[in-house]
Design a protein around this motif. Structure first.
Motif, PDB file in Angstrom:
ATOM      1  N   ARG A 106     -21.004-100.275  78.531  1.00 43.37           N
ATOM      2  CA  ARG A 106     -20.190-101.205  79.320  1.00 43.37           C
ATOM      3  C   ARG A 106     -19.034-101.760  78.498  1.00 43.37           C
ATOM      4  O   ARG A 106     -19.235-102.588  77.613  1.00 43.37           O
ATOM      5  CB  ARG A 106     -21.083-102.355  79.820  1.00 43.37           C
ATOM      6  CG  ARG A 106     -22.171-101.871  80.764  1.00 43.37           C
ATOM      7  CD  ARG A 106     -23.026-103.013  81.259  1.00 43.37           C
ATOM      8  NE  ARG A 106     -23.823-102.594  82.405  1.00 43.37           N
ATOM      9  CZ  ARG A 106     -24.605-103.413  83.097  1.00 43.37           C
ATOM     10  NH1 ARG A 106     -24.693-104.689  82.775  1.00 43.37           N
ATOM     11  NH2 ARG A 106     -25.294-102.970  84.117  1.00 43.37           N
ATOM     12  N   ASP A 243     -27.712-106.751  79.079  1.00 38.45           N
ATOM     13  CA  ASP A 243     -27.476-107.076  80.484  1.00 38.45           C
ATOM     14  C   ASP A 243     -26.700-108.388  80.599  1.00 38.45           C
ATOM     15  O   ASP A 243     -25.672-108.487  81.276  1.00 38.45           O
ATOM     16  CB  ASP A 243     -28.837-107.184  81.197  1.00 38.45           C
ATOM     17  CG  ASP A 243     -28.699-107.254  82.706  1.00 38.45           C
ATOM     18  OD1 ASP A 243     -27.569-107.146  83.221  1.00 38.45           O
ATOM     19  OD2 ASP A 243     -29.734-107.412  83.377  1.00 38.45           O
ATOM     20  N   ASP A 247     -22.325-109.189  81.620  1.00 33.50           N
ATOM     21  CA  ASP A 247     -21.753-110.026  82.679  1.00 33.50           C
ATOM     22  C   ASP A 247     -20.705-110.948  82.068  1.00 33.50           C
ATOM     23  O   ASP A 247     -19.645-111.192  82.646  1.00 33.50           O
ATOM     24  CB  ASP A 247     -22.841-110.874  83.367  1.00 33.50           C
ATOM     25  CG  ASP A 247     -23.425-110.175  84.601  1.00 33.50           C
ATOM     26  OD1 ASP A 247     -23.636-108.951  84.533  1.00 33.50           O
ATOM     27  OD2 ASP A 247     -23.662-110.854  85.615  1.00 33.50           O
TER      28      ASP A 247
HETATM   29 MG    MG Z   1     -26.692-107.502  85.165  1.00 36.74          MG
END
Ligand code: MG
Ligand code: NAI
Length: 353
Positions: A106, A243, A247
């Motif tokens: 990401r 995770d 964000d």
């Molecule tokens: Mg997430």
């Protein structure tokens, strides 16, 4: 002409809007390139499917998907109708685990034409490599007893193989970038798995002697994402830490609506799955106002993974051109709707080509 068979799972909510928008852009890119084309095959696996069939995907779903080159997914979740742990585990996690998509990549970067919510953002350009198959997201545990005696136990699982695989991927990725890897740890508070994580990081680091490295506790690391994100190149993190951190990565770029992600089967034995960081956004679904950029950038990551880095770069340039010329949806403080942003994207792609 290289033809790619892509399985498409739009999912729920805005997934059904941003996926068709991104497919328009990817088809335009293929046309510009001239040497590749996509064959899109749609699968209606989502919460509605669950309400009709009692499962998120058919029993032989993975077998069906296995024959495709890649999977392009929108978002899954209708929390009013299906509990999130059912929709998530029944589809996304099923695919991630079944196809050994052990690495989640990401990126987050300061984009031209987009205002970061940070006050004085320096040019940041980082990638989080998130371990995607184990860690804190494990099924090991259970609940017993009732009332005030209730007990819940959730075990985190860290294997040498999974940890090392994520770290090696991070170093190999840093090789193509600025040669620095930061490990997200918490070995001061979590006394078994995180000291293990640190040990593996030290071992892997020895195989990459010319790289800059740092090991930073996740709480401080989260603060640095806000205070000085420009210090990071590649960050390797466990499933949960990665995770949460990503964000935040989306947020400092300007909106979670633009953040892309890739679930990679790095051995290329199974298809990989490309899906944006954001969810199904029930609050804005069906209005045509969702930001398509996260899904489009996710498509760029799919092209990169398939070896088309050059047109991948073209997509990112066109995203920045679009933002700079005012192609912004409401989540970025703009007034354009999704279709307008998608049209502008295609316009800028053709202009640059
Ligand atoms: Mg997430
Ligand atoms: P969410 O990402 O769907 O929404 C959070 C906020 O960001 C909302 O205000 C939403 O309107 C906004 N937003 C998200 N994407 C946007 C876009 N492209 N353009 C403009 N605004 C956007 O997260 P939330 O609300 O926590 O979850 C909603 C559902 O999505 C839940 O069922 C959840 O489980 C699921 N979900 C699924 C994911 C996936 O499929 N990978 C990831 C995250 C959540």
């Amino acid at each position: 002409m290289n033809k790619y068979e892509i399985a498409v799972i739009p999912g729920d909510g805005i997934g059904n809007e941003v996926v068709p928008a991104a497919i328009r852009v990817l088809d335009a890119v293929a046309e510009i390139h001239g040497g590749l084309s996509f064959q899109w095959t749609h699968f209606p696996w989502n919460c509605e499917y669950y309400l009709n069939h009692g499962q998120m995907m058919p029993e032989n779903g993975l077998e069906t998907l296995q024959n495709f080159n890649q999977i392009f997914l929108g978002a899954v979740g209708m929390p009013q109708l299906v509990p999130d742990h059912i929709s998530l585990w029944g589809l996304l996690i099923n695919i991630r685990r079944g196809f050994e998509q052990s690495i989640n990549v990401r990126p987050a970067k300061l984009l031209r034409g987009l205002e970061s919510p940070l006050k004085n953002p320096k040019e940041f350009d980082l990638v989080v490599v998130r371990e995607n198959s184990e860690g804190e997201y494990s099924e090991v545990g259970g609940r017993i007893h009732q009332g005030s005696d209730q007990i819940a136990i959730q075990n985190a699982v860290f294997t040498r193989k999974g940890t090392e695989r994520a770290m090696r991927y991070a170093f190999d990725l840093a090789k193509e970038r600025r040669g620095h890897v930061t490990s997200a740890t918490k070995s001061n508070g979590i006394s078994h798995s995180m000291p293990f994580w640190d040990d593996v990081f030290k071992d892997v680091q020895n195989d990459y002697p010319d790289f800059g490295t740092a090991s930073i506790h996740i709480d401080a690391l989260a603060a640095f994402f806000v205070m000085k994100p420009q210090i990071f190149d590649v960050i390797v993190a466990s499933n949960l830490f990665g995770d949460i951190l990503t964000d935040l990565g989306g947020a400092i770029m300007g909106s979670i609506g633009i953040a892309p992600a890739a679930n990679l089967n790095i051995e290329r034995k199974y298809p990989s799955m490309f899906e944006p960081v954001h969810g199904s956004a029930p609050d804005i679904a069906g209005q045509g106002v969702a930001n398509p950029i996260g899904q489009i950038w996710t498509g760029k990551m799919m092209l990169d993974f398939m070896g088309y880095q050059e047109i991948g770069a073209l997509i990112l340039d066109a995203i920045e051109d679009t933002l700079q010329s005012g192609g912004k949806t409401a989540d970025l403080g703009g007034r354009a709707n999704m279709a307008e942003v998608t049209d502008m994207m295609i316009h800028h792609l053709r202009k640059r080509a």
